[in-house]
Design a protein around this motif. Structure first.
Motif, PDB file in Angstrom:
ATOM      1  N   GLY A   1       0.802  -1.220   0.000  1.00 42.02           N
ATOM      2  CA  GLY A   1       0.000   0.000   0.000  1.00 42.02           C
ATOM      3  C   GLY A   1       0.828   1.260   0.000  1.00 42.02           C
ATOM      4  O   GLY A   1       0.309   2.340   0.315  1.00 42.02           O
ATOM      5  N   VAL A   2       2.113   1.124  -0.371  1.00 41.99           N
ATOM      6  CA  VAL A   2       3.004   2.290  -0.352  1.00 41.99           C
ATOM      7  C   VAL A   2       2.863   3.109  -1.630  1.00 41.99           C
ATOM      8  O   VAL A   2       2.919   4.345  -1.607  1.00 41.99           O
ATOM      9  CB  VAL A   2       4.465   1.832  -0.149  1.00 41.99           C
TER      10      VAL A   2
ATOM     11  N   TYR B   1      13.999   4.846  -4.901  1.00 46.06           N
ATOM     12  CA  TYR B   1      12.621   4.365  -5.069  1.00 46.06           C
ATOM     13  C   TYR B   1      12.261   3.362  -3.973  1.00 46.06           C
ATOM     14  O   TYR B   1      11.148   3.386  -3.420  1.00 46.06           O
ATOM     15  CB  TYR B   1      12.465   3.718  -6.449  1.00 46.06           C
ATOM     16  N   GLN B   2      13.210   2.451  -3.693  1.00 43.95           N
ATOM     17  CA  GLN B   2      12.944   1.469  -2.639  1.00 43.95           C
ATOM     18  C   GLN B   2      12.797   2.125  -1.259  1.00 43.95           C
ATOM     19  O   GLN B   2      12.083   1.617  -0.388  1.00 43.95           O
ATOM     20  CB  GLN B   2      14.070   0.426  -2.608  1.00 43.95           C
ATOM     21  N   GLU B   3      13.489   3.265  -1.105  1.00 46.21           N
ATOM     22  CA  GLU B   3      13.361   3.997   0.162  1.00 46.21           C
ATOM     23  C   GLU B   3      12.176   4.958   0.147  1.00 46.21           C
ATOM     24  O   GLU B   3      12.019   5.785   1.044  1.00 46.21           O
ATOM     25  CB  GLU B   3      14.650   4.761   0.435  1.00 46.21           C
ATOM     26  N   LYS B   4      11.394   4.899  -0.948  1.00 49.15           N
ATOM     27  CA  LYS B   4      10.172   5.697  -1.098  1.00 49.15           C
ATOM     28  C   LYS B   4      10.460   7.186  -1.198  1.00 49.15           C
ATOM     29  O   LYS B   4       9.633   8.023  -0.834  1.00 49.15           O
ATOM     30  CB  LYS B   4       9.213   5.422   0.073  1.00 49.15           C
ATOM     31  N   VAL B   5      11.688   7.491  -1.703  1.00 46.07           N
ATOM     32  CA  VAL B   5      12.041   8.896  -1.914  1.00 46.07           C
ATOM     33  C   VAL B   5      11.869   9.271  -3.387  1.00 46.07           C
ATOM     34  O   VAL B   5      11.374  10.353  -3.714  1.00 46.07           O
ATOM     35  CB  VAL B   5      13.486   9.164  -1.454  1.00 46.07           C
ATOM     36  N   GLY B   6      12.279   8.344  -4.273  1.00 50.36           N
ATOM     37  CA  GLY B   6      12.146   8.602  -5.709  1.00 50.36           C
ATOM     38  C   GLY B   6      10.843   8.066  -6.247  1.00 50.36           C
ATOM     39  O   GLY B   6      10.037   7.468  -5.523  1.00 50.36           O
ATOM     40  N   THR B   7      10.639   8.269  -7.574  1.00 48.47           N
ATOM     41  CA  THR B   7       9.414   7.821  -8.238  1.00 48.47           C
ATOM     42  C   THR B   7       9.728   6.698  -9.215  1.00 48.47           C
ATOM     43  O   THR B   7      10.873   6.486  -9.615  1.00 48.47           O
ATOM     44  CB  THR B   7       8.752   8.980  -9.002  1.00 48.47           C
TER      45      THR B   7
END
Length: 420
Positions: free
Chosen positions: A177-178, A375-381
């Motif tokens: 759900g991220v 991206y894996q750290e939810k910083v990038g797209t």
């Protein structure tokens, strides 16, 4: 049965080994020189031109003609002496005529014709050399085109792996759900696009093999392991002045110009007389004359007094043909010089492109690593990951293209000089 299966397996193993045998560019060029059908057809032109030389030389040799037949007349030929009519021959009779004709002097006409034929033979020989060089350049393009296509396939395969990995990451993040479903759909579309790119690259390899096999006269289904090492003769030497005067097409046109000169000389000799000799034997069956066979010898001169200005037109035609060949030669020399300059520029640019692309690949790999981590750290797209992978694939493709463009451009330099 077991023995048969073992023999079949051994045969298949042998075939597989033969298929995987390494193949060098030099071997491909040798095959093309001996097996290409178009080149083999062109090789007959020199032999045909040689026979034209022999035809021209025949004017120096005597000509022997034989004519025989049977003549039937309505009535026998006769003479009338007052009231007396006396036949001078039979009404029906066989006859025979044997003559030997030889030209004693024709003011250089035959010599000019022979010299022109010799120049045409040289032109055919040099044209064959030019055709061979063109074929060699096509082989070089096809050979390095296959190697480049193989590298592009590797890059496309790596992109498929990377995009599939990104899809799995997007799926995991979506399940958590991220990220939104849009990221997942975008990843799936990019995987499909990468697979299509891979299929296109694989198709380019197959088409390249079909072309190379055609050029080298080998079966279309044959495959081998191409060697990437360039031939020593293809090593860049663009800084040294390149002589284009020995190129086959230039030498062929120079020979054609020389042939045109001799054609003009031959046309001029048509204004001059010709001294000839003739030996003959005439036989006519005629019981009413003492000599039925007559042998004779003749030495004479023959000259054309008027032929409707055909001789003048032939001379003008020969002069115009010579001027045309001279203009073609100058144009060809200019085009070859242009071809050489462009090839030398392409060598320099390809060398510079390789250096730039080598550095760009390292930067692209690092950029992709950082982008995936973000991206894996939810910083990038997801878009940034896709763009980074696409950029890396394009950079690798540019590098491979530059490497093989260098070899092809260097071959073009050699082709311009006629020593590929």
């Amino acid at each position: 049965m077991r023995t048969t299966l073992l023999s079949l397996a051994a045969l298949l193993l042998f075939i597989g080994t033969a298929w995987a045998d390494p193949l060098t560019l030099k071997e491909c060029l040798n095959r093309a020189a001996t097996q290409n059908q178009a080149l083999r057809a062109t090789s007959h032109d020199t032999a045909i031109a040689q026979q034209q030389v022999e035809i021209a030389r025949s004017a120096w040799r005597p000509r022997i003609d034989l004519q025989a037949g049977y003549q039937a007349q309505q009535a026998a030929q006769a003479v009338q002496l007052g009231p007396i009519v006396e036949e001078t021959q039979q009404a029906d009779f066989p006859f025979l005529n044997l003559t030997l004709n030889s030209t004693l002097y024709d003011f250089g006409r035959t010599e000019a014709r022979v010299s022109a034929a010799r120049m045409q033979r040289e032109a055919a020989r040099h044209s064959y050399s030019g055709s061979e060089q063109d074929l060699f350049l096509q082989v070089v393009r096809a050979y390095y085109g296959i190697l480049e296509a193989h590298k592009v396939v590797q890059a496309a395969e790596d992109e498929v792996v990377q995009m599939t990995s990104h899809q799995k990451t997007a799926q995991a993040l979506y399940d958590q759900g991220v990220v939104t479903r849009n990221d997942l759909l975008q990843a799936e579309v990019r995987v499909a696009a990468s697979r299509q790119k891979l299929l296109s690259a694989q198709n380019a390899v197959e088409n390249g093999w079909l072309l190379l096999n055609y050029l080298t006269g080998t079966p279309p289904q044959q495959r081998a392991e191409l060697q990437e090492d360039p031939l020593p003769l293809l090593a860049p030497t663009v800084e040294a002045p390149t002589d284009i005067s020995r190129r086959g097409e230039i030498l062929a046109l120079r020979s054609a110009v020389s042939a045109s000169d001799y054609a003009v000389q031959e046309a001029k000799t048509n204004y001059y007389p010709e001294i000839f000799a003739r030996l003959g034997l005439d036989y006519v069956q005629n019981d009413r004359v003492r000599e039925q066979s007559i042998m004779y010898a003749t030495v004479g001169v023959k000259v054309n007094l008027f032929d409707g200005l055909a001789t003048t037109s032939r001379l003008r035609q020969a002069v115009e043909a010579r001027s045309r060949d001279q203009e073609r030669l100058r144009d060809l020399e200019a085009r070859v010089a242009l071809e050489l300059a462009q090839a030398q520029n392409d060598v320099k640019v390809a060398t510079a492109r390789i250096k730039v692309a080598e550095k760009a690949i390292q930067q692209g790999i690092e950029n992709l690593r950082i982008t995936k981590d973000r991206y894996q750290e939810k910083v990038g797209t997801a878009t940034e990951v896709v763009d980074a992978q696409t950029l890396l694939t394009q950079t690798r493709t540019d590098y491979y293209q530059s490497v093989f463009d260098l070899q092809v451009a260097d071959a073009r330099v050699r082709r311009a000089a006629g020593n590929l």
